[in-house]
Design a protein around this motif. Sequence first.
Motif, PDB file in Angstrom:
ATOM      1  N   THR A 115       0.819  -1.218   0.000  1.00 24.76           N
ATOM      2  CA  THR A 115       0.000   0.000   0.000  1.00 24.76           C
ATOM      3  C   THR A 115       0.851   1.265   0.000  1.00 24.76           C
ATOM      4  O   THR A 115       0.365   2.347  -0.322  1.00 24.76           O
ATOM      5  CB  THR A 115      -0.918   0.023   1.226  1.00 24.76           C
ATOM      6  OG1 THR A 115      -0.111  -0.138   2.411  1.00 24.76           O
ATOM      7  CG2 THR A 115      -1.951  -1.101   1.155  1.00 24.76           C
ATOM      8  N   HIS A 116       2.118   1.127   0.383  1.00 20.62           N
ATOM      9  CA  HIS A 116       3.027   2.276   0.462  1.00 20.62           C
ATOM     10  C   HIS A 116       3.906   2.420  -0.786  1.00 20.62           C
ATOM     11  O   HIS A 116       4.853   3.201  -0.796  1.00 20.62           O
ATOM     12  CB  HIS A 116       3.935   2.142   1.687  1.00 20.62           C
ATOM     13  CG  HIS A 116       3.252   2.408   2.989  1.00 20.62           C
ATOM     14  ND1 HIS A 116       2.124   1.730   3.388  1.00 20.62           N
ATOM     15  CD2 HIS A 116       3.540   3.290   3.998  1.00 20.62           C
ATOM     16  CE1 HIS A 116       1.742   2.170   4.580  1.00 20.62           C
ATOM     17  NE2 HIS A 116       2.574   3.115   4.971  1.00 20.62           N
ATOM     18  N   ILE A 117       3.591   1.661  -1.814  1.00 18.70           N
ATOM     19  CA  ILE A 117       4.396   1.678  -3.045  1.00 18.70           C
ATOM     20  C   ILE A 117       3.539   2.155  -4.211  1.00 18.70           C
ATOM     21  O   ILE A 117       2.407   1.688  -4.408  1.00 18.70           O
ATOM     22  CB  ILE A 117       4.958   0.273  -3.357  1.00 18.70           C
ATOM     23  CG1 ILE A 117       5.849  -0.221  -2.216  1.00 18.70           C
ATOM     24  CG2 ILE A 117       5.751   0.292  -4.665  1.00 18.70           C
ATOM     25  CD1 ILE A 117       6.257  -1.676  -2.343  1.00 18.70           C
ATOM     26  N   ARG A 118       4.072   3.069  -4.994  1.00 17.85           N
ATOM     27  CA  ARG A 118       3.409   3.511  -6.217  1.00 17.85           C
ATOM     28  C   ARG A 118       4.368   3.294  -7.394  1.00 17.85           C
ATOM     29  O   ARG A 118       5.509   3.760  -7.372  1.00 17.85           O
ATOM     30  CB  ARG A 118       3.042   4.997  -6.151  1.00 17.85           C
ATOM     31  CG  ARG A 118       1.980   5.337  -5.124  1.00 17.85           C
ATOM     32  CD  ARG A 118       0.608   4.786  -5.513  1.00 17.85           C
ATOM     33  NE  ARG A 118      -0.426   5.212  -4.583  1.00 17.85           N
ATOM     34  CZ  ARG A 118      -0.734   4.604  -3.429  1.00 17.85           C
ATOM     35  NH1 ARG A 118      -0.037   3.524  -3.073  1.00 17.85           N
ATOM     36  NH2 ARG A 118      -1.679   5.051  -2.638  1.00 17.85           N
ATOM     37  N   HIS A 119       3.895   2.583  -8.399  1.00 15.51           N
ATOM     38  CA  HIS A 119       4.661   2.420  -9.635  1.00 15.51           C
ATOM     39  C   HIS A 119       4.111   3.397 -10.664  1.00 15.51           C
ATOM     40  O   HIS A 119       2.900   3.473 -10.883  1.00 15.51           O
ATOM     41  CB  HIS A 119       4.554   0.988 -10.162  1.00 15.51           C
ATOM     42  CG  HIS A 119       5.397   0.012  -9.405  1.00 15.51           C
ATOM     43  ND1 HIS A 119       6.761  -0.051  -9.551  1.00 15.51           N
ATOM     44  CD2 HIS A 119       5.062  -0.922  -8.473  1.00 15.51           C
ATOM     45  CE1 HIS A 119       7.243  -1.001  -8.756  1.00 15.51           C
ATOM     46  NE2 HIS A 119       6.239  -1.533  -8.087  1.00 15.51           N
ATOM     47  N   THR A 120       5.000   4.125 -11.306  1.00 14.47           N
ATOM     48  CA  THR A 120       4.564   5.180 -12.218  1.00 14.47           C
ATOM     49  C   THR A 120       5.656   5.420 -13.257  1.00 14.47           C
ATOM     50  O   THR A 120       6.525   4.576 -13.465  1.00 14.47           O
ATOM     51  CB  THR A 120       4.256   6.453 -11.395  1.00 14.47           C
ATOM     52  OG1 THR A 120       3.728   7.450 -12.252  1.00 14.47           O
ATOM     53  CG2 THR A 120       5.493   6.981 -10.698  1.00 14.47           C
ATOM     54  N   GLY A 121       5.638   6.567 -13.926  1.00 10.25           N
ATOM     55  CA  GLY A 121       6.721   6.927 -14.830  1.00 10.25           C
ATOM     56  C   GLY A 121       7.895   7.467 -14.036  1.00 10.25           C
ATOM     57  O   GLY A 121       7.819   7.656 -12.816  1.00 10.25           O
ATOM     58  N   TRP A 122       8.994   7.763 -14.731  1.00 15.69           N
ATOM     59  CA  TRP A 122      10.186   8.279 -14.059  1.00 15.69           C
ATOM     60  C   TRP A 122      10.184   9.811 -13.975  1.00 15.69           C
ATOM     61  O   TRP A 122      11.115  10.402 -13.438  1.00 15.69           O
ATOM     62  CB  TRP A 122      11.446   7.844 -14.809  1.00 15.69           C
ATOM     63  CG  TRP A 122      11.651   6.362 -14.890  1.00 15.69           C
ATOM     64  CD1 TRP A 122      11.475   5.576 -15.987  1.00 15.69           C
ATOM     65  CD2 TRP A 122      12.089   5.484 -13.849  1.00 15.69           C
ATOM     66  NE1 TRP A 122      11.782   4.255 -15.690  1.00 15.69           N
ATOM     67  CE2 TRP A 122      12.161   4.178 -14.385  1.00 15.69           C
ATOM     68  CE3 TRP A 122      12.445   5.667 -12.508  1.00 15.69           C
ATOM     69  CZ2 TRP A 122      12.561   3.065 -13.628  1.00 15.69           C
ATOM     70  CZ3 TRP A 122      12.840   4.565 -11.755  1.00 15.69           C
ATOM     71  CH2 TRP A 122      12.901   3.288 -12.315  1.00 15.69           C
ATOM     72  N   ASP A 123       9.152  10.472 -14.486  1.00 10.64           N
ATOM     73  CA  ASP A 123       9.152  11.931 -14.645  1.00 10.64           C
ATOM     74  C   ASP A 123       8.539  12.642 -13.446  1.00 10.64           C
ATOM     75  O   ASP A 123       7.932  12.022 -12.564  1.00 10.64           O
ATOM     76  CB  ASP A 123       8.391  12.311 -15.913  1.00 10.64           C
ATOM     77  CG  ASP A 123       6.958  11.781 -15.892  1.00 10.64           C
ATOM     78  OD1 ASP A 123       6.047  12.570 -15.630  1.00 10.64           O
ATOM     79  OD2 ASP A 123       6.773  10.557 -16.102  1.00 10.64           O
ATOM     80  N   SER A 124       8.676  13.953 -13.419  1.00 10.99           N
ATOM     81  CA  SER A 124       8.214  14.750 -12.279  1.00 10.99           C
ATOM     82  C   SER A 124       6.691  14.786 -12.178  1.00 10.99           C
ATOM     83  O   SER A 124       6.142  14.787 -11.062  1.00 10.99           O
ATOM     84  CB  SER A 124       8.774  16.170 -12.365  1.00 10.99           C
ATOM     85  OG  SER A 124       8.382  16.798 -13.565  1.00 10.99           O
ATOM     86  N   GLN A 125       5.986  14.805 -13.314  1.00 10.15           N
ATOM     87  CA  GLN A 125       4.527  14.809 -13.262  1.00 10.15           C
ATOM     88  C   GLN A 125       4.003  13.549 -12.586  1.00 10.15           C
ATOM     89  O   GLN A 125       3.057  13.589 -11.792  1.00 10.15           O
ATOM     90  CB  GLN A 125       3.932  14.935 -14.675  1.00 10.15           C
ATOM     91  CG  GLN A 125       4.199  16.269 -15.357  1.00 10.15           C
ATOM     92  CD  GLN A 125       5.504  16.279 -16.143  1.00 10.15           C
ATOM     93  OE1 GLN A 125       6.388  15.437 -15.920  1.00 10.15           O
ATOM     94  NE2 GLN A 125       5.634  17.224 -17.051  1.00 10.15           N
ATOM     95  N   SER A 126       4.659  12.426 -12.899  1.00 11.22           N
ATOM     96  CA  SER A 126       4.258  11.170 -12.270  1.00 11.22           C
ATOM     97  C   SER A 126       4.552  11.199 -10.774  1.00 11.22           C
ATOM     98  O   SER A 126       3.771  10.691  -9.961  1.00 11.22           O
ATOM     99  CB  SER A 126       5.008  10.005 -12.921  1.00 11.22           C
ATOM    100  OG  SER A 126       4.674   9.886 -14.293  1.00 11.22           O
ATOM    101  N   GLY A 127       5.674  11.807 -10.411  1.00 11.13           N
ATOM    102  CA  GLY A 127       6.006  11.936  -8.994  1.00 11.13           C
ATOM    103  C   GLY A 127       4.995  12.783  -8.253  1.00 11.13           C
ATOM    104  O   GLY A 127       4.602  12.467  -7.121  1.00 11.13           O
TER     105      GLY A 127
END
Length: 340
Positions: free
Chosen positions: A225-237
């Motif tokens: 629940t504490h992990i988010r997989h996304t893109g490597w870019d700032s918008q994803s962050g």
Amino acid sequence: MDVIARSRNRATIADVAIAADVSRATVSRVLNNSPLVNEKTVQKVRAAARAVNFVMNAQGRALATGRADLIAILMTEPVDELLSDPTYARILRGITERLASTNYLPSIVLATNAHQRQHAARHFAQSRIDAVIDLCPYEGMEILDTLRGSHLPVVLCGQLENKPYEGEFSTVYSDDIVGATLAGKFMHKLGRRNIAVIMGPKSNPASIDRLQGYEEGLACPIPPTHIRHTGWDSQSGFASMMSLTHSIPGIDGILAGSDRIAVGAIAALNSLGLRVPEDISVIGFDDNPIASSFSPALTTIHQPLLKEGKAAAQVAIDMLNGAEPTTLVMDMHLVERESA
């Protein structure tokens, strides 16, 4: 004298070899700036070349040496990543800086879809390049499979699970597990205990290894629940950080899979009125230029990407000169700044 007659009267590698009293192979090595030839022989061959008025041109060089003077830099990630991710830019800079003093010209080969990969494989099979440096070997591995047994030097920039090409291709990489372990240990040392992770795509080997390293450094598993997989870019962050703060109360530490993710996460925290590092510590990964120029400056894991690129180019050159496939592991270290 007409053009054909002049061409026929030009000195050849064989003429240089006779004048220098060495083999044609030695002349070829000198022309390729091979480190295998001692300086005395290099000077003797160059003097002989001047004495017989030897002039090298691209076509003659290819015929004489069997080489095209091209090293392919293979990119199988989307082209947007190549243009926007500073990680690739720094590795590319390292490759091109090392090749600048040689006769080899770097050539970027984009193979981001099935059609382009088939075309690239045919291009390589026709010996139109001398070596391949693969920037993202975890994507489009079918190209690597076609290169097996081709005797074409191949250098992988990145470690693959189970090392499927060990002994056939060279590998140059920074150990993500080691780097992430350093980040996890530092976060634990800071006293942060409610840690969340914002990581790149789940299938990317770097994501898998960095998660493993974070858990080893923290000495405890990270709840899914504490992990988010996304893109490597700032918008994803930014988007992932907003999601985490709304679903998990009391987060006091963020381990970001890239500096760009970290920057986006901090922007989200600022928008929510949370302070970095007073309320939440943030640690990035890569130590790209944005890490030191951002405010607050990012604590991050330094990857020697420039050195990695130079090393990959050197390994390719060495393999062209007869060296066996090898593996080089680059050192990482933590850079402590203001965000943690």
